[in-house]
Design an enzyme around this catalytic site. Structure first.
Site, PDB file in Angstrom:
ATOM      1  N   GLU A   1     -36.643 -76.673  13.385  1.00 51.62           N
ATOM      2  CA  GLU A   1     -35.653 -77.124  12.392  1.00 51.62           C
ATOM      3  C   GLU A   1     -35.255 -75.980  11.461  1.00 51.62           C
ATOM      4  O   GLU A   1     -34.083 -75.823  11.115  1.00 51.62           O
ATOM      5  CB  GLU A   1     -36.206 -78.291  11.577  1.00 51.62           C
ATOM      6  CG  GLU A   1     -35.244 -78.835  10.547  1.00 51.62           C
ATOM      7  CD  GLU A   1     -33.992 -79.449  11.159  1.00 51.62           C
ATOM      8  OE1 GLU A   1     -32.884 -79.105  10.702  1.00 51.62           O
ATOM      9  OE2 GLU A   1     -34.133 -80.263  12.087  1.00 51.62           O
TER      10      GLU A   1
ATOM     11  N   GLU B   1     -27.268 -72.430  11.573  1.00 47.84           N
ATOM     12  CA  GLU B   1     -26.149 -73.098  10.904  1.00 47.84           C
ATOM     13  C   GLU B   1     -25.686 -72.312   9.680  1.00 47.84           C
ATOM     14  O   GLU B   1     -24.481 -72.191   9.430  1.00 47.84           O
ATOM     15  CB  GLU B   1     -26.536 -74.525  10.515  1.00 47.84           C
ATOM     16  CG  GLU B   1     -26.677 -75.445  11.706  1.00 47.84           C
ATOM     17  CD  GLU B   1     -27.048 -76.864  11.328  1.00 47.84           C
ATOM     18  OE1 GLU B   1     -27.346 -77.123  10.143  1.00 47.84           O
ATOM     19  OE2 GLU B   1     -27.043 -77.716  12.227  1.00 47.84           O
TER      20      GLU B   1
ATOM     21  N   GLU C   1     -31.895 -79.004   2.880  1.00 44.79           N
ATOM     22  CA  GLU C   1     -31.865 -79.612   4.212  1.00 44.79           C
ATOM     23  C   GLU C   1     -32.557 -80.971   4.202  1.00 44.79           C
ATOM     24  O   GLU C   1     -33.784 -81.063   4.165  1.00 44.79           O
ATOM     25  CB  GLU C   1     -32.533 -78.694   5.243  1.00 44.79           C
ATOM     26  CG  GLU C   1     -31.861 -77.348   5.394  1.00 44.79           C
ATOM     27  CD  GLU C   1     -30.462 -77.456   5.991  1.00 44.79           C
ATOM     28  OE1 GLU C   1     -30.218 -78.363   6.815  1.00 44.79           O
ATOM     29  OE2 GLU C   1     -29.618 -76.628   5.607  1.00 44.79           O
TER      30      GLU C   1
END
Length: 128
Positions: free
Chosen positions: A76, A83, A35
């Protein structure tokens, strides 16, 4: 009737604490590797911690300044988890998948806004 349990969960005791800690470290490592936004936010977090300790503000204000940036990292990670689950289910475009990802992104954005307002308020009250 007994609830079904995952074979991946340990029952109790020190092994459970060890496993939970190990999974948390693995999760942080995976987020770091995969990420880009997480890596950027970790850099901002490191700078914020240094800056917060240097600022001539109270200990509680230092805690709040560091805490809101840490909250950005937490949200996050949750967004990245959402996701990953959406992508795991299907890579095809679907309005509900888009909503899930957009909602996660909105949560991160609002958390960044909260951090910016918090930092702005503390800095303004200290220097203005």
């Amino acid at each position: 009737m007994e609830q079904p349990t995952s074979e991946f969960k340990s029952k109790a005791g020190l092994k459970r604490i060890y496993n939970a800690s190990s999974y948390a470290i693995q999760g942080l490592a995976a987020a770091w590797r995969t990420e880009h936004s997480f890596r950027q936010e970790v850099l901002v977090f490191a700078l914020a911690v240094i800056f917060a300790f240097v600022l001539p503000v109270s200990g509680f204000q230092k805690l709040v300044l560091i805490g809101v940036v840490l909250l950005v990292l937490i949200v996050e990670l949750i967004n990245s988890a959402i996701e990953a689950v959406v992508d795991r289910i299907s890579l095809e475009r679907h309005p509900l998948s888009k909503n899930a990802k957009d909602f996660g992104g909105a949560a991160v954005g609002l958390t960044i806004l909260l951090a910016a307002i918090t930092w702005g308020t503390v800095l303004y009250s200290r220097f203005m």
